[in-house]
Design an enzyme around this catalytic site. Structure first.
Site, PDB file in Angstrom:
ATOM      1  N   CYS A  64      -4.332  -0.182 -23.029  1.00 26.79           N
ATOM      2  CA  CYS A  64      -3.831   1.098 -23.549  1.00 26.79           C
ATOM      3  C   CYS A  64      -4.687   2.182 -22.890  1.00 26.79           C
ATOM      4  O   CYS A  64      -5.256   1.942 -21.829  1.00 26.79           O
ATOM      5  CB  CYS A  64      -3.913   1.133 -25.071  1.00 26.79           C
ATOM      6  N   ARG A  65      -4.783   3.352 -23.488  1.00 28.80           N
ATOM      7  CA  ARG A  65      -5.566   4.414 -22.867  1.00 28.80           C
ATOM      8  C   ARG A  65      -7.068   4.171 -23.006  1.00 28.80           C
ATOM      9  O   ARG A  65      -7.809   4.244 -22.046  1.00 28.80           O
ATOM     10  CB  ARG A  65      -5.205   5.778 -23.459  1.00 28.80           C
TER      11      ARG A  65
END
Length: 175
Positions: A64-65
């Site tokens: 994810c980020r």
């Protein structure tokens, strides 16, 4: 203490595993993936996560980020993985900090949730400023936006996000 599953993996180890055929899966929403992504990453948002076909790859690396989303949903990711599963330590930001390549398309609109945060913040400030300088009734605008944000948090449905997703600048990301 039970082992963490999927197993955390460093960006450099992940890159080596990808070179040996591991599948890199980005669990962020499509609008986030369109703007910034890791080379070769397949987009499978958590909101539409399905079991991955066995035989697709010898291993799967989710990212994810920042790593927070993958950590929070580790059990779901493990259940969707028919082979050894890993989560990228630090997510996309950890990959970037390790000096590895990131694809950035500045022409894509900013992520929808950031647009919601910007719009909500501006509406709340506008209501407050107008309420203090023009007429107290304008404070109702801030209250309305606050109620909308609370409703979105409780139900998972955000009317402002729906409205913003229809704006012309967001049509390219949905395609």
């Amino acid at each position: 203490m039970t082992p963490i599953s999927p197993t955390p993996i460093s960006p450099t180890d992940a890159r080596a595993l990808i070179a040996r055929g591991a599948l890199l899966v980005d669990v962020r929403e499509a609008d986030e993936h369109a703007r910034t992504r890791l080379p070769g990453a397949h987009n499978m948002p958590l909101s539409r996560l399905v079991p991955i076909d066995p035989g697709t790859a010898p291993a799967i690396i989710y990212h994810c980020r920042s790593g927070a989303r993958t950590a929070a949903h580790a059990s779901r990711l493990d259940a969707a993985s028919p082979c050894p599963a890993y989560v990228l330590e630090g997510g996309l930001e950890g990959w970037r900090k390790a000096g590895l390549p990131v694809i950035k398309e500045a022409g894509q609109p900013i992520e929808l949730m950031r647009q919601v945060q910007i719009a909500a913040g501006l509406l709340i400030l506008t209501g407050l400023i107008l309420g203090l300088t023009v007429a107290p009734g304008f404070i109702a605008l801030s209250a309305f936006v606050g109620c909308g944000l609370t409703f979105a948090g409780v139900t998972g449905w955000c009317g402002m996000a729906r409205l913003l997703s229809l704006m012309p600048w967001n049509r390219r990301a949905r395609a």
